[in-house]
Design a protein around this motif. Sequence first.
Motif, PDB file in Angstrom:
ATOM      1  N   GLN A  31       0.978  -1.344   0.360  1.00  0.00           N
ATOM      2  CA  GLN A  31      -0.124   0.161   0.134  1.00  0.00           C
ATOM      3  C   GLN A  31       0.935   0.994  -0.054  1.00  0.00           C
ATOM      4  O   GLN A  31       0.233   2.047  -0.951  1.00  0.00           O
ATOM      5  N   ARG A  35       0.550   4.266  -3.198  1.00  0.00           N
ATOM      6  CA  ARG A  35       0.580   6.061  -3.053  1.00  0.00           C
ATOM      7  C   ARG A  35       1.579   6.293  -2.996  1.00  0.00           C
ATOM      8  O   ARG A  35       1.682   7.694  -4.026  1.00  0.00           O
ATOM      9  N   HIS A  56      -7.049   6.968  -5.780  1.00  0.00           N
ATOM     10  CA  HIS A  56      -7.106   6.914  -4.947  1.00  0.00           C
ATOM     11  C   HIS A  56      -7.188   5.699  -4.151  1.00  0.00           C
ATOM     12  O   HIS A  56      -5.994   5.132  -2.837  1.00  0.00           O
ATOM     13  N   THR A  57      -7.653   4.879  -4.548  1.00  0.00           N
ATOM     14  CA  THR A  57      -7.341   3.422  -4.216  1.00  0.00           C
ATOM     15  C   THR A  57      -7.325   2.539  -4.977  1.00  0.00           C
ATOM     16  O   THR A  57      -7.045   3.087  -6.300  1.00  0.00           O
ATOM     17  N   LYS A  59      -8.582  -0.020  -6.010  1.00  0.00           N
ATOM     18  CA  LYS A  59      -9.764  -0.638  -6.890  1.00  0.00           C
ATOM     19  C   LYS A  59      -9.949   1.165  -8.245  1.00  0.00           C
ATOM     20  O   LYS A  59     -10.273   0.598  -9.207  1.00  0.00           O
ATOM     21  N   ASP A  60      -9.741   2.306  -7.414  1.00  0.00           N
ATOM     22  CA  ASP A  60      -9.256   3.373  -8.523  1.00  0.00           C
ATOM     23  C   ASP A  60      -9.444   2.925 -10.207  1.00  0.00           C
ATOM     24  O   ASP A  60      -8.893   3.441 -10.777  1.00  0.00           O
TER      25      ASP A  60
END
Length: 509
Positions: A31, A35, A56-57, A59-60
Amino acid sequence: MTLLNTTLKWLLQRRLPTIEAMMKRPDVAQQSIFRQLIEKGRRTEWGKLHQYSSIHTVKDFQQRVPVSSYEDLFPYIERTMKGEQNILWPSPIHWFSKSSGTTNARSKFIPVSSESMDDCHFRGGKDLMALYIANRPDTKVFEGKGLSIGGSLHENPYSKHGFAGDVSAVITKNLPSWAQYIRTPSVEVALMSKWEEKIERMAEVTAKENVTSILGVPTWTLVLLERILALTGKKNILEVWPNFEVFIHGAVAFQPYRDLFTQSIFPSKDITYLETYNASEGFFAIQDDLSKVGEMLLMMNYGIFYEFIPMDQAEQPFPKALTIEEVELDKNYALVISTNGGLWRYRVGDTVRFTSLNPFRLKVSGRTKHFINAFGEEVIVENAETAITRACEATGAAVKDYTAGPIYIGSGTQGRHEWIIEFSQDPLSQDRFNQVLDETLREVNSDYDAKRYNDMVLQKPIIHVVPRGTFYSWMKNRGKVGGQHKVPRLSNTREYLNDILTTLELGLR
């Protein structure tokens, strides 16, 4: 024990707590990398195109950014090679690692940023030695030299600015001075472009050194070591380097060569063999437990975000990709990476299988397509089809079916490829057909060409012409007759070759 050996061991062992933290919380490591990559990528042309500012994720990210092949990314890479910057990655890119395997060009070029150099390749090298020390705390490996067998560099083919070459050559050229001090041969010798002269010079130089470790591909390593034995008249390499400890290998499967190394080259149970998964695209995994042959720890804090596509999704245009938290044991996945060199959701072309989920260890299980990579040549089906087509055109032949695989290097056996071909129209000249097939493979695949250079690693292929109906009988004997079953064109093992040749010997045709 020398001061240098003691000091380097102490410094490298300080990396172990970071590795252990990554092993305990791989999700946190991934993670954090995710980022960082999204933040760095926002200001690039690619990032603006895919609206990274609103990602932001994970999934995005997966919904907005497509899974890409080299062909998909090549227009952006080509622009970078021509001098444009901030295309795929914000840092200036002046180095490109070169490998084969692409379907639309003889070679592919992977951007190498300063971040991927330092935080991936160099960090991988340090962690590799830290894990070796953890397994062999009594090691004296730094009392001698580390021999690295790499490729060569050349100018960027698209611009006068920057360089391209095998990833090993790119790394060697950029190593810090302390690392250069403990390796052999010199950079000038290591990066020589003419392989025959290079092997000869390396043999002359390194035979006089106190070599305690080797980092290299088994095939090229064998060529060098056999030349050293010829020059010195010794029976095995331990007579040349009595303090030798560890052979660090990668790029091709080691199992076919293991007996040759352990019985003839290094006839001692005290020699360590350690596997790595290091590619042009990045440094992925390291064998952290010497008792687990072929299993490597996935390194998740090297600036690479990993995704894994289940094999039933591998050929889909919009496959469902899994994160590290979602993978399962003993299932094959196509590897997809996003890197600190500007590769975004990039299909590496390898398949991996997890052997442990705590920590995450994997094996490289193959390629997403049929291939031969027994010697680092990375011949793919597209290469073979092109070679077959041109050979037929040159000789008036028509091929009905074929398959090919390796003949491994062994005691008295030279490495080469072996083909079994069934013609529906025989060539006007079989010798000419064989010649064109080999020459075309050399033309379309730079790694095959390098291995074929002066027959140093690969000799001319052996081609068996079999009677009409051979492949049908073989497939029928395997219960695989029908439209959904296809003859495997290439294999990295001798499974199909041996089976067909045995079928012929038994008269099953």
